[in-house]
Design a protein around this motif. Structure first.
Motif, mmCIF file in Angstrom:
data_model
loop_
_atom_site.group_PDB
_atom_site.id
_atom_site.type_symbol
_atom_site.label_atom_id
_atom_site.label_comp_id
_atom_site.label_asym_id
_atom_site.label_seq_id
_atom_site.Cartn_x
_atom_site.Cartn_y
_atom_site.Cartn_z
ATOM 1 N N ARG A 201 56.190 42.394 17.528
ATOM 2 C CA ARG A 201 55.014 41.529 17.541
ATOM 3 C C ARG A 201 55.392 40.137 17.115
ATOM 4 N NH1 ARG A 201 51.236 43.688 12.964
ATOM 5 N NH2 ARG A 201 50.232 41.879 13.845
ATOM 6 N N ARG A 202 54.692 39.169 17.701
ATOM 7 C CA ARG A 202 55.014 37.777 17.433
ATOM 8 C C ARG A 202 53.890 37.055 16.719
ATOM 9 N NH1 ARG A 202 59.339 36.658 19.647
ATOM 10 N NH2 ARG A 202 60.245 38.198 21.025
ATOM 11 N N GLY A 203 52.919 37.784 16.225
ATOM 12 C CA GLY A 203 51.807 37.140 15.541
ATOM 13 C C GLY A 203 50.657 38.117 15.551
ATOM 14 N N HIS A 204 49.465 37.650 15.145
ATOM 15 C CA HIS A 204 48.347 38.592 15.183
ATOM 16 C C HIS A 204 47.083 37.965 15.733
ATOM 17 C CE1 HIS A 204 48.577 37.106 10.925
ATOM 18 N NE2 HIS A 204 47.374 36.723 11.264
ATOM 19 N N SER A 205 47.251 37.052 16.703
ATOM 20 C CA SER A 205 46.068 36.539 17.397
ATOM 21 C C SER A 205 45.522 37.666 18.284
ATOM 22 C CB SER A 205 46.443 35.338 18.269
ATOM 23 O OG SER A 205 47.319 35.757 19.288
ATOM 24 N N ASP A 206 44.249 37.523 18.677
ATOM 25 C CA ASP A 206 43.675 38.509 19.598
ATOM 26 C C ASP A 206 44.519 38.616 20.860
ATOM 27 O OD1 ASP A 206 41.564 39.133 17.954
ATOM 28 O OD2 ASP A 206 40.114 37.839 18.975
ATOM 29 N N GLU A 207 44.983 37.478 21.358
ATOM 30 C CA GLU A 207 45.754 37.485 22.613
ATOM 31 C C GLU A 207 47.062 38.261 22.440
ATOM 32 O OE1 GLU A 207 44.076 34.942 21.493
ATOM 33 O OE2 GLU A 207 42.648 34.661 23.156
ATOM 34 N N GLU A 208 47.736 38.059 21.292
ATOM 35 C CA GLU A 208 49.011 38.751 21.080
ATOM 36 C C GLU A 208 48.789 40.267 20.971
ATOM 37 O OE1 GLU A 208 51.975 38.360 21.414
ATOM 38 O OE2 GLU A 208 53.084 39.668 20.041
ATOM 39 N N LEU A 209 47.762 40.667 20.227
ATOM 40 C CA LEU A 209 47.527 42.108 20.082
ATOM 41 C C LEU A 209 47.058 42.722 21.402
ATOM 42 C CD1 LEU A 209 46.210 41.894 16.480
ATOM 43 C CD2 LEU A 209 48.097 43.356 17.205
ATOM 44 N N LEU A 210 46.336 41.942 22.193
ATOM 45 C CA LEU A 210 45.914 42.444 23.501
ATOM 46 C C LEU A 210 47.111 42.571 24.446
ATOM 47 C CD1 LEU A 210 43.194 43.350 24.440
ATOM 48 C CD2 LEU A 210 42.709 41.031 25.247
ATOM 49 N N ARG A 211 48.004 41.595 24.385
ATOM 50 C CA ARG A 211 49.230 41.666 25.191
ATOM 51 C C ARG A 211 50.000 42.947 24.847
ATOM 52 N NH1 ARG A 211 54.490 40.798 24.937
ATOM 53 N NH2 ARG A 211 54.532 40.379 22.717
ATOM 54 N N LEU A 212 50.050 43.264 23.551
ATOM 55 C CA LEU A 212 50.756 44.470 23.119
ATOM 56 C C LEU A 212 50.064 45.747 23.614
ATOM 57 C CD1 LEU A 212 51.696 43.281 19.526
ATOM 58 C CD2 LEU A 212 53.313 43.793 21.356
ATOM 59 N N THR A 213 48.731 45.720 23.695
ATOM 60 C CA THR A 213 48.052 46.933 24.204
ATOM 61 C C THR A 213 48.395 47.155 25.672
ATOM 62 O OG1 THR A 213 45.977 45.882 24.908
ATOM 63 C CG2 THR A 213 46.060 46.717 22.658
ATOM 64 N N VAL A 214 48.537 46.051 26.419
ATOM 65 C CA VAL A 214 48.906 46.204 27.829
ATOM 66 C C VAL A 214 50.322 46.773 27.918
ATOM 67 C CG1 VAL A 214 49.198 45.052 30.051
ATOM 68 C CG2 VAL A 214 47.353 44.332 28.521
ATOM 69 N N GLU A 215 51.226 46.282 27.068
ATOM 70 C CA GLU A 215 52.584 46.839 27.029
ATOM 71 C C GLU A 215 52.552 48.317 26.646
ATOM 72 O OE1 GLU A 215 55.494 46.108 28.076
ATOM 73 O OE2 GLU A 215 54.585 44.316 28.901
ATOM 74 N N LEU A 216 51.723 48.635 25.662
ATOM 75 C CA LEU A 216 51.604 50.029 25.207
ATOM 76 C C LEU A 216 51.158 50.930 26.361
ATOM 77 C CD1 LEU A 216 51.769 51.676 22.605
ATOM 78 C CD2 LEU A 216 49.399 51.040 22.128
ATOM 79 N N SER A 217 50.316 50.396 27.249
ATOM 80 C CA SER A 217 49.788 51.229 28.347
ATOM 81 C C SER A 217 50.897 51.657 29.300
ATOM 82 C CB SER A 217 48.676 50.495 29.103
ATOM 83 O OG SER A 217 49.175 49.402 29.851
ATOM 84 N N ARG A 218 52.054 50.996 29.237
ATOM 85 C CA ARG A 218 53.185 51.425 30.065
ATOM 86 C C ARG A 218 53.776 52.746 29.567
ATOM 87 N NH1 ARG A 218 55.277 47.403 33.446
ATOM 88 N NH2 ARG A 218 54.321 45.375 33.126
ATOM 89 N N SER A 219 53.405 53.183 28.360
ATOM 90 C CA SER A 219 53.890 54.469 27.844
ATOM 91 C C SER A 219 53.110 55.648 28.426
ATOM 92 C CB SER A 219 53.765 54.506 26.317
ATOM 93 O OG SER A 219 54.673 53.605 25.722
ATOM 94 N N CYS A 220 51.982 55.394 29.089
ATOM 95 C CA CYS A 220 51.142 56.493 29.579
ATOM 96 C C CYS A 220 51.875 57.294 30.652
ATOM 97 C CB CYS A 220 49.864 55.945 30.208
ATOM 98 S SG CYS A 220 48.886 54.888 29.132
ATOM 99 N N PRO A 221 51.869 58.634 30.540
ATOM 100 C CA PRO A 221 52.392 59.415 31.661
ATOM 101 C C PRO A 221 51.561 59.075 32.899
ATOM 102 C CG PRO A 221 51.951 60.809 29.736
ATOM 103 C CD PRO A 221 51.366 59.462 29.444
ATOM 104 N N PRO A 222 52.217 58.669 33.994
ATOM 105 C CA PRO A 222 51.432 58.250 35.156
ATOM 106 C C PRO A 222 50.773 59.426 35.859
ATOM 107 C CG PRO A 222 53.791 58.133 35.625
ATOM 108 C CD PRO A 222 53.661 58.571 34.209
ATOM 109 N N VAL A 223 49.539 59.249 36.284
ATOM 110 C CA VAL A 223 48.856 60.231 37.131
ATOM 111 C C VAL A 223 48.122 59.442 38.216
ATOM 112 C CG1 VAL A 223 48.571 62.049 35.401
ATOM 113 C CG2 VAL A 223 46.833 60.265 35.589
#
Ligand SMILES: NC(=O)c1ccc[n+]([C@@H]2O[C@H](COP(=O)([O-])OP(=O)(O)OC[C@H]3O[C@@H](n4cnc5c(N)ncnc54)[C@H](OP(=O)(O)O)[C@@H]3O)[C@@H](O)[C@H]2O)c1
Ligand SMILES: [Zn+2]
Length: 357
Positions: A201-223
């Motif tokens: 993480r590079r900070g804790h603005s809403d935008e940074e944490l939202l960017r991280l959630t999008v990255e996190l979504s790449r961990s989802c098993p694809p269906v």
């Protein structure tokens, strides 16, 4: 540019032993995982030392993944990038002679920042750095790394002259210190290899944490017929309290194939955790409203947990279900924030679902 470091290491943190033969740290299941990650990147980078030691081809192995890239208008394998160093590389090296992808050798010892600028000019948006020791350390020390993917092999090397995962101890100062804990985005066993994925993480603005959630979504098993969503719960000071992603297995939460990101993130803390009463939940997609497939919707979980603030990246399109989660939450007094500029990234992660009619 998103920079992802990927490597396999022994349990004691070595990338190789000191012998001249190539040591296999990983196993077939993990190689296949790495192949899938390669297929999602625009370029794969290694240092001259890795080319000299291992002579890798740096191609996507799976014909299916190559075909899927071509169908998206991409070359079958990502661009291959070698940092040539003072010594350069052998003209007979596989990255130069085995066809299947374009190769760029950047001569000398360029600063990692200059390497990224050069690759950005070539249209690279997702870069996978696969080693070796000196190059991983250089990118980390320059604080240019967004993500680390590590495969831990179940043995020790214990040889002081073998290459360490992050260069020589004491040779570099890493900003990813205990004061900047990374987010453990994913962790699972692949046979006898333990795979872990960390987001920096590079900070804790809403935008940074939202960017991280999008990255996190790449961990989802694809269906095919469900979205891939990431969720992060953070305290008011930006401390990450919990994370979740779609279909993440969680003990006690039932069949993981139906799990939603927000409900997993909340379940890890429990609805009664008092920190939820002042927290923000970040989600890459609008939290779901009641629907047939889930006994309790994510918007109801958020209300039950008393989370006062929701930041979301994208409204759910009326494709799989009609969602009014954001409206329901607002009506119940929850602050709902929808920063702009994330739709393209969420759409890209969910391109297979969105391309169905
Ligand atoms: N387990 C794994 O996942 C994995 C992955 C990759 C590699 N490896 C292992 O790692 C070992 C190789 O590591 P390594 O450290 O020797 O090689 P490396 O990191 O692949 O390459 C280092 C070389 O790249 C050149 N270079 C150019 N620009 C640089 C920069 N900005 N920073 C650092 N180096 C730069 C330098 O060449 P000059 O010295 O010529 O200037 C330097 O010596 C091998 O044993 C290989 O098997 C393991
Ligand atoms: Zn949901």
């Amino acid at each position: 540019m998103h920079v992802l470091l990927s490597f396999a290491a022994s349990l004691d943190g070595f990338l190789d032993d000191a012998s001249p033969n190539r040591l296999l740290l990983s196993n077939p299941a993990d190689f296949d995982r790495v192949d899938a990650v390669r297929a999602e990147c625009d370029a794969i980078l290694v240092g001259a030392g890795t080319v000299r030691a291992d002579d890798p081809r740096l191609l996507v192995r799976s014909a299916e993944r190559r075909a899927a890239r071509v169908a998206r208008g991409l070359p079958p394998s990502p661009l291959r990038v070698v940092l040539g160093g003072a010594g350069g590389i052998d003209p007979g090296a596989a990255v130069l002679t085995v066809p299947g992808a374009e190769t760029v050798v950047i001569e000398g010892r360029p600063e990692p920042r200059a390497v990224l600028a050069e690759l950005e000019r070539r249209g690279v948006r997702r870069l996978m750095v696969e080693g070796g020791s000196a190059v991983l350390a250089a990118f980390l020390a320059a604080d240019l790394v967004d993500e680390i993917q590590l495969a831990s092999a179940p043995f020790l090397i214990g040889d002081a002259v073998a290459p360490r995962a992050f260069g020589l101890p004491g040779a570099a100062v890493f900003p990813q210190s205990p004061s900047r804990r990374m987010i453990l985005a994913e962790s699972r066993a692949l046979g006898d290899v333990q795979y872990s994925r960390y987001l920096v993480r590079r900070g804790h603005s809403d935008e940074e944490l939202l960017r991280l959630t999008v990255e996190l979504s790449r961990s989802c098993p694809p269906v095919l017929r469900a979205y891939s969503v990431g969720a992060i719960i953070a305290a008011p000071d930006g401390t990450v309290l919990s994370t979740g992603y779609s279909r993440e297995p969680l003990y006690g939460l039932g069949d993981p194939s139906a799990n939603h990101a927000e409900e997993v993130a909340i379940a890890k803390l429990g609805h009664d955790d008092p920190r939820l009463r002042t927290a923000t939940i970040y989600s890459s997609l609008e939290p779901c409203s009641p629907r047939a497939s889930r006994p309790v919707s994510c918007s109801d979980h958020i209300l039950a947990a008393g989370i006062p603030r929701v930041v979301l990246a994208w409204r759910e399109p009326a494709l799989l279900a009609v969602c009014d989660g954001a409206e329901r939450l607002r009506a119940a007094g929850v602050e709902v924030v929808e920063p702009e500029g994330f739709a393209a990234a969420v759409g890209e992660v969910n391109r297979v679902v969105l391309s169905q009619d």
